[in-house]
Design an enzyme around this catalytic site. Structure first.
Site, mmCIF file in Angstrom:
data_model
loop_
_atom_site.group_PDB
_atom_site.id
_atom_site.type_symbol
_atom_site.label_atom_id
_atom_site.label_comp_id
_atom_site.label_asym_id
_atom_site.label_seq_id
_atom_site.Cartn_x
_atom_site.Cartn_y
_atom_site.Cartn_z
ATOM 1 N N GLY A 12 -21.967 -5.515 90.216
ATOM 2 C CA GLY A 12 -20.651 -3.999 89.673
ATOM 3 C C GLY A 12 -20.522 -4.167 88.181
ATOM 4 N N ASN A 14 -22.033 -2.549 85.828
ATOM 5 C CA ASN A 14 -22.364 -1.232 84.822
ATOM 6 C C ASN A 14 -21.069 -0.578 85.714
ATOM 7 O OD1 ASN A 14 -25.351 -1.382 83.210
ATOM 8 N ND2 ASN A 14 -25.853 -1.872 85.440
ATOM 9 N N ARG A 66 -34.242 3.129 109.515
ATOM 10 C CA ARG A 66 -34.131 3.683 108.431
ATOM 11 C C ARG A 66 -33.710 4.798 108.286
ATOM 12 N NH1 ARG A 66 -33.440 0.363 103.425
ATOM 13 N NH2 ARG A 66 -33.839 1.581 101.576
ATOM 14 N N ASN A 108 -29.988 7.327 87.766
ATOM 15 C CA ASN A 108 -30.084 6.123 87.807
ATOM 16 C C ASN A 108 -30.305 4.785 86.492
ATOM 17 O OD1 ASN A 108 -30.939 3.363 89.259
ATOM 18 N ND2 ASN A 108 -32.753 3.281 87.778
ATOM 19 N N HIS A 110 -31.792 1.665 84.257
ATOM 20 C CA HIS A 110 -32.982 1.070 84.998
ATOM 21 C C HIS A 110 -33.226 -0.548 84.085
ATOM 22 C CE1 HIS A 110 -36.364 -0.735 86.791
ATOM 23 N NE2 HIS A 110 -37.523 -0.775 85.745
ATOM 24 N N GLU A 148 -38.179 12.758 93.861
ATOM 25 C CA GLU A 148 -39.085 12.339 95.098
ATOM 26 C C GLU A 148 -39.087 10.431 94.579
ATOM 27 O OE1 GLU A 148 -37.286 16.207 95.669
ATOM 28 O OE2 GLU A 148 -38.759 15.220 93.854
ATOM 29 N N ASP A 151 -38.301 5.584 89.363
ATOM 30 C CA ASP A 151 -38.153 5.731 88.261
ATOM 31 C C ASP A 151 -39.037 6.612 87.249
ATOM 32 O OD1 ASP A 151 -36.998 3.851 88.713
ATOM 33 O OD2 ASP A 151 -37.933 1.776 88.501
ATOM 34 N N ALA A 180 -27.406 -3.709 76.176
ATOM 35 C CA ALA A 180 -28.494 -1.623 76.768
ATOM 36 C C ALA A 180 -28.106 -1.093 77.696
ATOM 37 C CB ALA A 180 -29.968 -1.508 76.702
ATOM 38 N N GLU A 181 -27.678 -1.487 78.601
ATOM 39 C CA GLU A 181 -27.099 -1.250 79.959
ATOM 40 C C GLU A 181 -25.985 -0.733 80.010
ATOM 41 O OE1 GLU A 181 -27.909 -2.841 83.582
ATOM 42 O OE2 GLU A 181 -29.608 -3.951 82.959
#
Length: 218
Positions: A12, A14, A66, A108, A110, A148, A151, A180-181
């Site tokens: 965690g 980020n 799932r 998101n 990445h 959908e 990335d 960066a993140e």
């Protein structure tokens, strides 16, 4: 006030960067209304509790299929009533139903410069291992909206980070996070919360402020 729900699988960091940015006033008009993890032992859940943020774990192993897991995850997120879902190191493929329920409302982070080193199999430390194997000189991070595909959603922002000759996957991972993140993700949330960006024809456009327009007209 933008209601943000954050999904995390591990430590965690980020999430912490976003919490810190909100508490320091660098991200405005935003409240984290919940943290969700697919890992009951995730440090991210502790971070949430330390800051008085409601948290929950929905673990795949607790469900027979799932589909049942994804349904429970979506139900828990909907209970949080978020305006925005932030995937901050969430190692779960987002089901199509969730994307349809929250169109252009899921982002998101990445750890690479998309479209490089992304897609199926590229997550966490594996991204940095592949970067070093390939011998690239510049890597970085990307914040994007989730669609959908894997990335493949509209890119919000990117930041480059140099790869050093003596890097290990771990040192590179740390530098990408720090340089960066932890910068990009809070900025993206602040931009969304304050209406600075929108998606037009599959691309992210930045809204021009009144000051921008005046400077252009000079």
């Amino acid at each position: 006030m933008l209601r943000a729900a954050v999904c995390v699988s591990g430590g965690g960091t980020n999430l912490q960067a976003l919490i810190d940015a909100i508490e320091q006033g660098n991200v405005t008009n935003t409240q984290i209304v919940g943290v969700l993890s697919n890992n009951a032992g995730a440090r991210a859940l502790e971070r949430a509790r330390e800051h008085g943020i409601p948290s929950a774990a929905v673990c795949p192993r607790d469900y027979q299929s799932r589909e049942a897991f994804e349904k429970a995850m979506l139900e828990k997120l909907c209970q949080m009533a978020p305006d925005l879902i932030v995937l901050a190191g969430f190692l779960v493929k987002i089901p199509e139903e969730m994307v349809c329920r929250f169109p252009n409302r899921i982002i998101n982070i990445h750890p690479s410069l998309i479209p490089s080193f992304c897609g199926t199999g590229y997550y966490g430390i594996r991204v940095h291992e592949k970067v070093l194997e390939r011998g690239v000189k510049i890597t970085g991070a990307t914040v994007h909206f989730v669609n959908e595909g894997m990335d493949e959603g509209p890119i919000i922002s990117q930041k480059a980070v140099a790869v050093e000759d003596d890097d290990t996957p771990e040192t590179l991972q740390r530098r990408v996070m720090e340089q960066a993140e932890w910068i990009l993700l809070p900025q993206a949330v602040d931009d969304i919360a304050n209406g600075r960006i929108r998606v037009v024809h599959g691309r992210v456009c930045r809204e021009r402020s009144g000051q921008d327009i005046k400077e252009t007209e000079r």
